[in-house]
Write a protein that holds these residues in place. Structure first.
Motif: not given
Length: 264
Positions: A22-33
């Motif tokens: 979940g944390a990795a997903t939040a980070r990845r999507l946030a990194e993509e804007g």
């Protein structure tokens, strides 16, 4: 950090976002804007994760959300929609996995019910609350986090049954939501190195040898698959299951090794 920005202007809600996948997903999507609403039953841990991402300049808010409670789910969905002006992506990651009892007949009703309520019914609650917002966005997507436990026997009866149910819910909801412009897909991880394995590193190392690609998964491997299915790159994909398991369910490594050792 990725240079791709497939989610500029998107509002995203991730459950079970305090740690691991979940944390990795939040980070990845946030990194993509994306603007991410990171929720978890452990609200303080979710806030720590969000704060660390905000320090990197990412737009991430945290909220406590117990997916076993309808009012909590509806409050989190409303909070995300209000915070961002729209809700475009829902990632159902929250789950519970009770260890099996030595004898099947010793399984308790309570443990079985909790695994199903959080892992399967919790995702249903989130989808039900989020679907009107996702439909209104015009680009809505749901990505559920499943498990190879739904495909083969790796133990954990209740968790496995719940993940199999989640795969079915993904298909049936995809059929319903398509007419409303919302795509619904499933990511199916194999063994992933998360805090659930803390203290069992030796077992994790033994498991690694069963994977054709020679390693267990990292949370970032799953987050990348989620980002693909949630993005417009997957605009013509719905009702599907993307297995991200290093080849585990495609290749019986133990069988191959046994045959080769026998000279057959």
């Amino acid at each position: 950090m990725t240079d791709t920005r497939r989610f500029d202007g998107h509002g995203v809600l991730v459950t079970g976002a305090a740690r691991g996948i979940g944390a990795a997903t939040a980070r990845r999507l946030a990194e993509e804007g994306a603007r991410v609403y990171a929720t978890d039953v452990d609200g303080a841990a979710a806030e720590r994760t969000a704060a660390a991402l905000r320090e990197r300049g990412l737009e991430v808010r945290a909220a406590e959300c117990d997916v076993a409670d309808r009012a909590s789910v509806e409050a989190a969905v409303a909070g995300a929609a209000d915070a961002f002006g729209s809700l475009d992506v829902l990632v159902n990651n929250a789950a519970r996995c009770a260890p099996d009892t030595p004898a099947f007949e010793d399984d308790s009703d309570e443990e079985w019910a909790l695994d199903l309520d959080i892992t399967l019914t919790g995702a249903h609650r989130c989808c039900r609350a989020a679907l009107p917002h996702l439909a209104a966005s015009g680009r809505g997507a749901i990505v559920n986090i499943g498990s190879v436990n739904a495909l083969q026997d790796y133990g954990n009866h209740a968790y496995s049954a719940a993940k199999a149910g989640l795969a079915s819910l993904t298909r049936t909801l995809a059929g319903h939501a398509a007419a409303r412009g919302v795509r619904v897909n499933l990511v199916v991880p194999g063994t992933v190195r998360t805090s659930a394995w803390r203290g069992r590193e030796a077992a994790l190392d033994r498991v690694r040898g069963l994977y054709p690609l020679g390693r267990v998964g990292e949370p970032e491997d799953i987050a990348a698959a989620v980002a693909f299915l949630a993005s417009r790159d997957a605009a013509w994909i719905t009702g599907t299951a993307l297995t991200v398991d290093g080849g585990l369910t495609a290749v019986n490594t133990g069988f191959r090794a046994a045959v080769q050792e026998s000279g057959a």
